[in-house]
Write a protein that holds these residues in place. Sequence first.
Motif, PDB file in Angstrom:
ATOM      1  N   ARG A   1      28.475   5.365  13.446  1.00 31.93           N
ATOM      2  CA  ARG A   1      27.172   5.207  13.251  1.00 31.93           C
ATOM      3  C   ARG A   1      26.745   5.898  12.099  1.00 31.93           C
ATOM      4  N   LEU A   2      27.398   6.906  11.483  1.00 32.58           N
ATOM      5  CA  LEU A   2      27.316   7.665  10.285  1.00 32.58           C
ATOM      6  C   LEU A   2      27.727   6.923   9.124  1.00 32.58           C
ATOM      7  N   SER A   3      28.598   5.909   9.460  1.00 26.43           N
ATOM      8  CA  SER A   3      29.208   4.955   8.313  1.00 26.43           C
ATOM      9  C   SER A   3      28.317   4.452   7.431  1.00 26.43           C
TER      10      SER A   3
ATOM     11  N   PHE B   1      25.544   5.335   6.519  1.00 24.35           N
ATOM     12  CA  PHE B   1      24.798   6.472   5.459  1.00 24.35           C
ATOM     13  C   PHE B   1      25.656   7.104   4.346  1.00 24.35           C
ATOM     14  N   CYS B   2      26.911   7.480   5.008  1.00 25.37           N
ATOM     15  CA  CYS B   2      27.782   8.410   4.160  1.00 25.37           C
ATOM     16  C   CYS B   2      29.267   8.160   4.560  1.00 25.37           C
TER      17      CYS B   2
ATOM     18  N   VAL C   1      23.848  15.344  12.504  1.00 21.46           N
ATOM     19  CA  VAL C   1      23.827  14.866  11.213  1.00 21.46           C
ATOM     20  C   VAL C   1      23.143  13.706  11.178  1.00 21.46           C
ATOM     21  N   TYR C   2      23.644  12.892  12.302  1.00 21.99           N
ATOM     22  CA  TYR C   2      23.140  11.426  12.577  1.00 21.99           C
ATOM     23  C   TYR C   2      21.792  11.433  12.623  1.00 21.99           C
TER      24      TYR C   2
ATOM     25  N   THR D   1      27.877  16.707  14.862  1.00 20.45           N
ATOM     26  CA  THR D   1      27.919  15.445  14.289  1.00 20.45           C
ATOM     27  C   THR D   1      26.820  14.609  14.545  1.00 20.45           C
ATOM     28  N   GLU D   2      26.353  14.779  16.122  1.00 17.25           N
ATOM     29  CA  GLU D   2      24.976  14.183  16.406  1.00 17.25           C
ATOM     30  C   GLU D   2      23.772  14.671  15.785  1.00 17.25           C
TER      31      GLU D   2
ATOM     32  N   PHE E   1      31.938   9.969   6.058  1.00 15.42           N
ATOM     33  CA  PHE E   1      32.224  11.064   7.003  1.00 15.42           C
ATOM     34  C   PHE E   1      33.609  11.283   7.358  1.00 15.42           C
TER      35      PHE E   1
ATOM     36  N   PHE F   1      19.835  11.620   9.406  1.00 14.47           N
ATOM     37  CA  PHE F   1      19.918  10.463   8.693  1.00 14.47           C
ATOM     38  C   PHE F   1      18.745   9.511   9.298  1.00 14.47           C
TER      39      PHE F   1
ATOM     40  N   TYR G   1      29.464   8.985  16.852  1.00 12.76           N
ATOM     41  CA  TYR G   1      28.609   9.165  15.895  1.00 12.76           C
ATOM     42  C   TYR G   1      29.466   8.876  14.584  1.00 12.76           C
TER      43      TYR G   1
END
Length: 159
Positions: free
Chosen positions: A26-28, A30-31, A145-146, A142-143, A33, A149, A23
Amino acid sequence: MNIKLVVVGKLKEKYFKAGIAEYAKRLSRFCKFRIIEVPDEKAPESLSQSQMDNVMEKEGSRILSKISDREYVYALAILGNERTSEDFAKELDKLTTYGNSDITFVIGGSLGLSSDVLKRADTQISFGKFTLPHQLMRLVLTEQVYRAFMINEGSPYHK
């Protein structure tokens, strides 16, 4: 945007590490993390209330040392407000729209969060009344937050 988790204790289980790493990757898009671990306070199994308060205060000081004044802070607390994934996504979107680009989530130790950490928090969030292992809560958070987005992007991931 910067999203940070400040958590008490080390993550030991490989399967939790693998899920969080997925996750985080994957978040990278968007932000930025990151997770900051602070040491948990060693304590015997049975504690008096004052000993419990002392443990929470020590962990709380470690947590607060990792948070700056400009950060918007979510404290994970069983008595916090529950949100739907959609409401959480709207909340994060609104925060970033109005200039809160540094968002921090705090997960306390096994005894919870000190009153100082709860006072510093801008809001408290609950994922329900279940007691979950703190390591699992990191993965769930974490999931989510993902997912927030992805909801804000209009992605079918949420369905």
